[in-house]
Design a protein around this motif. Structure first.
Motif, PDB file in Angstrom:
ATOM      1  N   ALA A 188       1.422  -3.632  10.898  1.00  0.00           N
ATOM      2  CA  ALA A 188       0.787  -3.065   9.702  1.00  0.00           C
ATOM      3  C   ALA A 188       1.714  -2.060   9.033  1.00  0.00           C
ATOM      4  CB  ALA A 188      -0.538  -2.408  10.069  1.00  0.00           C
ATOM      5  N   GLU A 189       2.388  -1.238   9.836  1.00  0.00           N
ATOM      6  CA  GLU A 189       3.285  -0.240   9.269  1.00  0.00           C
ATOM      7  C   GLU A 189       4.472  -0.882   8.575  1.00  0.00           C
ATOM      8  OE1 GLU A 189       4.251   2.535  12.342  1.00  0.00           O
ATOM      9  OE2 GLU A 189       2.452   3.724  11.979  1.00  0.00           O
ATOM     10  N   VAL A 190       5.044  -1.920   9.188  1.00  0.00           N
ATOM     11  CA  VAL A 190       6.175  -2.606   8.566  1.00  0.00           C
ATOM     12  C   VAL A 190       5.731  -3.300   7.281  1.00  0.00           C
ATOM     13  CG1 VAL A 190       7.815  -4.502   8.821  1.00  0.00           C
ATOM     14  CG2 VAL A 190       7.467  -2.899  10.704  1.00  0.00           C
ATOM     15  N   ALA A 191       4.563  -3.939   7.319  1.00  0.00           N
ATOM     16  CA  ALA A 191       4.051  -4.628   6.127  1.00  0.00           C
ATOM     17  C   ALA A 191       3.837  -3.643   4.981  1.00  0.00           C
ATOM     18  CB  ALA A 191       2.750  -5.353   6.459  1.00  0.00           C
ATOM     19  N   VAL A 192       3.218  -2.506   5.295  1.00  0.00           N
ATOM     20  CA  VAL A 192       2.997  -1.482   4.274  1.00  0.00           C
ATOM     21  C   VAL A 192       4.333  -0.967   3.748  1.00  0.00           C
ATOM     22  CG1 VAL A 192       2.126   0.861   3.870  1.00  0.00           C
ATOM     23  CG2 VAL A 192       0.734  -0.789   5.126  1.00  0.00           C
ATOM     24  N   GLY A 193       5.281  -0.731   4.650  1.00  0.00           N
ATOM     25  CA  GLY A 193       6.598  -0.246   4.246  1.00  0.00           C
ATOM     26  C   GLY A 193       7.312  -1.207   3.316  1.00  0.00           C
ATOM     27  N   VAL A 194       7.231  -2.493   3.616  1.00  0.00           N
ATOM     28  CA  VAL A 194       7.881  -3.506   2.770  1.00  0.00           C
ATOM     29  C   VAL A 194       7.257  -3.533   1.378  1.00  0.00           C
ATOM     30  CG1 VAL A 194       8.225  -5.984   2.449  1.00  0.00           C
ATOM     31  CG2 VAL A 194       8.661  -4.944   4.685  1.00  0.00           C
ATOM     32  N   VAL A 195       5.916  -3.518   1.316  1.00  0.00           N
ATOM     33  CA  VAL A 195       5.223  -3.547   0.029  1.00  0.00           C
ATOM     34  C   VAL A 195       5.556  -2.306  -0.794  1.00  0.00           C
ATOM     35  CG1 VAL A 195       2.960  -3.460  -1.087  1.00  0.00           C
ATOM     36  CG2 VAL A 195       3.343  -5.018   0.823  1.00  0.00           C
ATOM     37  N   VAL A 196       5.512  -1.143  -0.162  1.00  0.00           N
ATOM     38  CA  VAL A 196       5.784   0.109  -0.876  1.00  0.00           C
ATOM     39  C   VAL A 196       7.236   0.156  -1.341  1.00  0.00           C
ATOM     40  CG1 VAL A 196       5.922   2.613  -0.635  1.00  0.00           C
ATOM     41  CG2 VAL A 196       3.961   1.386   0.299  1.00  0.00           C
ATOM     42  N   ALA A 197       8.171  -0.271  -0.488  1.00  0.00           N
ATOM     43  CA  ALA A 197       9.583  -0.277  -0.873  1.00  0.00           C
ATOM     44  C   ALA A 197       9.817  -1.198  -2.063  1.00  0.00           C
ATOM     45  CB  ALA A 197      10.446  -0.706   0.316  1.00  0.00           C
ATOM     46  N   ALA A 198       9.149  -2.353  -2.068  1.00  0.00           N
ATOM     47  CA  ALA A 198       9.290  -3.282  -3.194  1.00  0.00           C
ATOM     48  C   ALA A 198       8.762  -2.656  -4.485  1.00  0.00           C
ATOM     49  CB  ALA A 198       8.548  -4.579  -2.889  1.00  0.00           C
ATOM     50  N   LEU A 199       7.615  -1.965  -4.389  1.00  0.00           N
ATOM     51  CA  LEU A 199       7.071  -1.277  -5.562  1.00  0.00           C
ATOM     52  C   LEU A 199       8.017  -0.179  -6.043  1.00  0.00           C
ATOM     53  CD1 LEU A 199       3.252  -0.791  -4.807  1.00  0.00           C
ATOM     54  CD2 LEU A 199       4.246  -2.021  -6.738  1.00  0.00           C
ATOM     55  N   ALA A 200       8.511   0.614  -5.100  1.00  0.00           N
ATOM     56  CA  ALA A 200       9.382   1.736  -5.442  1.00  0.00           C
ATOM     57  C   ALA A 200      10.692   1.266  -6.072  1.00  0.00           C
ATOM     58  CB  ALA A 200       9.668   2.577  -4.198  1.00  0.00           C
ATOM     59  N   ALA A 201      11.109   0.055  -5.746  1.00  0.00           N
ATOM     60  CA  ALA A 201      12.380  -0.464  -6.257  1.00  0.00           C
ATOM     61  C   ALA A 201      12.305  -0.840  -7.733  1.00  0.00           C
ATOM     62  CB  ALA A 201      12.810  -1.675  -5.436  1.00  0.00           C
ATOM     63  N   VAL A 202      11.115  -1.219  -8.195  1.00  0.00           N
ATOM     64  CA  VAL A 202      11.027  -1.757  -9.566  1.00  0.00           C
ATOM     65  C   VAL A 202      10.008  -1.055 -10.449  1.00  0.00           C
ATOM     66  CG1 VAL A 202      11.767  -4.039  -8.782  1.00  0.00           C
ATOM     67  CG2 VAL A 202       9.320  -3.512  -8.861  1.00  0.00           C
TER      68      VAL A 202
END
Length: 418
Positions: free
Chosen positions: A331-345
Motif C-alpha cells: 500500500a505504501e509503495v502504491a501510494v508513493g508511486v501515485v503521488v510521485a506521478a502526480l508531483a511530476a506533472v
C-alpha cells in the motif's frame, strides 16, 4: 485486565472498545489539534485564494474556519460513538450504508493523495523553484522509503515541527509589520464576487487539513465527552488567528495581484518587506512543515488503503503487511508511486483544488452521518458548507473530482455485481 471505561456524550453512553490509557488533558488535545493544522498549507494556499477573491480572501478564510469547525464537531460526535480506526469510512458505513462509507474512503484516498502531491510540490517551490517537480518526486521517494521501514513521526518530532513553523510564521508577521512598507489599501474589500469568495474558502480549506485529529482521541483523553468538544474550538480558533495574522500581513505587503502570482508567497513577502536575509529561514520553515505533513499524509493514506483492501474495496494485495517491518508495504509503495506521478506533472493550484474537493466530499458524508445521531444544526451547516464550497471550486477541480467519484462508484458497483 482493567475494567473497560464507559463514556457519556450528551446522554449517550458508549462502551470503550480498548484499554488505551487516558493520559491527555485539554492542553494536550489542543496542542495535538493545532499541530495537525499548522502545517505547509498556509505557505501555499494564499496564492490561489488571492487569485480567486483578491482581498476578499480574508472573508473566505473565515468561512473555511466555520465549515472546518462543523466538520470537526460532527467527527467528534461520531468518533465517540464509533471509536475505531477508519474515520468517516466507518461512520458512513455504519450510519448511512456500505456505499457511503466506501465513497468517503475513496474520497479520502484520492483527496489525500493529491494533498501529498501538493506538499511535495511545496517542498520543491521553496527549495529550488526551477526544479520544483524533480525535488517533489525526490521528496516523495525518500519519505516513502522512510515509512516503508516503519519509522513514524513521533509526538516529540510533531511538537518540534509545530514550534519551527509557528516561529517562522511569527517572524514573517513581525518583519512585515515593522517594515513600513505595508499598504492598508490592499486590505480594502473591493472587486470580489460571491463565487470568488466561496472558491477562496474552498481553497483555504486545504490549510485546515488535519483539524479532525482531535476527534480521534476519544480513547486517550481524560473525560472525552467534555475535553474533545472544548479542545476543537480552541485549537481551531488558535489556528484561525495565526492564519488571519499571516494572511493580513502577506496581503498588506504584496497586494492581491502580486500575491495571486507568487509561487512562494511568504518568501516573497519578507523579500518585499526588505528582509531578504530572512528569506532562507522562511524557505527552510516551509520545507520542514511540508516534509512533516507529507510524512504523516503518506502514512495515513496507506493505512486507509490497507483498510479498504481488507474490505475488498481495493485489490487484496494492498492489504499485505511486511513480515519484518510490520507496515503495509505494498500500500505504501502504491501510494508513493501515485503521488510521485502526480508531483511530476501536476500544477500546484490544481492539486490544491482537487484535494479540497475530495476532502469536502469526505466531510459531507461525515456531517450526513452525524445528522442521523439526532444532532441537526451543526451537521446541517457543515453539510451545506461542504457541498457549497466543493461546487464553487475552480471548474477543472470540480470536473476532475466528479469524474474520479464516478470512477469510484463504478468500481463499487462492478465489485458488488461479481
Amino acid at each position: 485486565m482493567p475494567t473497560p471505561v464507559r463514556i457519556s456524550l450528551s446522554g449517550l453512553t458508549i462502551p470503550a472498545v480498548s484499554n488505551l490509557q487516558r493520559r491527555l488533558g485539554l492542553t494536550d488535545a489542543v496542542i495535538i489539534g493545532l499541530g495537525s493544522m499548522i502545517g505547509a498549507g498556509i505557505f501555499v494556499a494564499l496564492t490561489p485564494a488571492a487569485a480567486a477573491a483578491g482581498s476578499w480572501l480574508l472573508v473566505g478564510l473565515a468561512i473555511a474556519g466555520v465549515v472546518a469547525y462543523c466538520n470537526a464537531m460532527s467527527s467528534a460526535w461520531l468518533a465517540a460513538r464509533y471509536p475505531q480506526s477508519g474515520g468517516t469510512y466507518v461512520y458512513g458505513r455504519e450510519r448511512l450504508g456500505d456505499f457511503w462509507g466506501y465513497l468517503a474512503g475513496w474520497s479520502f484516498v484520492v483527496g489525500k493523495s493529491a494533498s501529498c502531491a501538493a506538499m511535495a510540490l511545496t517542498v520543491g517551490f521553496y527549495v529550488w523553484p526551477a526544479y520544483a517537480h524533480a525535488i517533489a518526486v525526490a521528496a516523495v521517494a525518500a519519505l516513502t522509503a522512510v515509512n516503508y521501514r516503519g519509522i513514524q513521526k513521533s509526538a516529540l518530532l510533531t511538537r518540534a515541527i509545530v514550534a519551527v513553523v509557528l516561529a517562522v510564521l511569527a517572524a514573517v508577521v513581525v518583519v512585515v509589520a515593522r517594515s513600513g512598507r505595508v499598504d492598508a489599501a490592499y486590505l480594502q474589500l473591493s472587486g470580489g464576487t460571491a463565487l470568488g469568495v466561496l472558491q477562496a474558502a474552498g481553497l483555504l480549506f486545504f490549510a485546515f487539513a488535519g483539524y479532525a485529529r482531535i476527534a480521534t482521541l476519544g480513547e486517550e483523553v481524560r473525560d472525552p465527552s467534555r475535553t474533545i468538544p472544548r479542545a476543537i474550538p480552541v485549537a481551531l480558533g488558535l489556528a484561525l488567528v495565526v492564519y488571519a495574522a499571516v494572511a493580513v500581513s502577506v496581503l498588506a505587503i504584496l497586494g492581491p495581484d502580486r500575491l495571486a502570482t507568487a509561487a512562494a508567497p511568504l518568501a516573497e513577502a519578507v523579500r518585499a518587506a526588505g528582509a531578504g536575509g530572512l528569506e532562507p529561514v522562511v524557505r527552510v520553515g516551509a520545507t520542514v512543515a511540508a516534509l512533516g505533513s507529507l510524512l504523516s499524509l503518506i502514512l495515513g493514506v496507506s493505512r486507509t488503503t490497507l483498510a479498504m483492501a481488507r474490505d475488498h474495496h481495493l485489490p487484496a494485495g494492498l492489504a499485505l503487511v511486511h513480515p519484518r517491518f510490520g507496515v503495509p508495504h505494498r500500500a505504501e509503495v502504491a501510494v508513493g508511486v501515485v503521488v510521485a506521478a502526480l508531483a511530476a506533472v501536476a500544477d500546484l493550484r490544481g492539486v490544491i483544488g482537487f484535494s479540497s474537493f475530495a476532502i469536502l466530499v469526505y466531510y459531507a458524508v461525515a456531517n450526513a452521518s452525524a445528522w442521523t445521531l439526532g444532532r441537526h444544526l451543526v451537521p446541517t451547516i457543515g453539510l451545506i458548507g461542504c457541498v457549497g464550497l466543493a461546487v464553487a471550486l475552480p471548474p477543472q477541480a470540480v470536473v476532475f473530482g466528479v469524474a474520479l467519484l464516478m470512477l469510484g462508484a463504478l468500481t463499487y458497483v462492478v465489485r458488488r455485481l461479481r
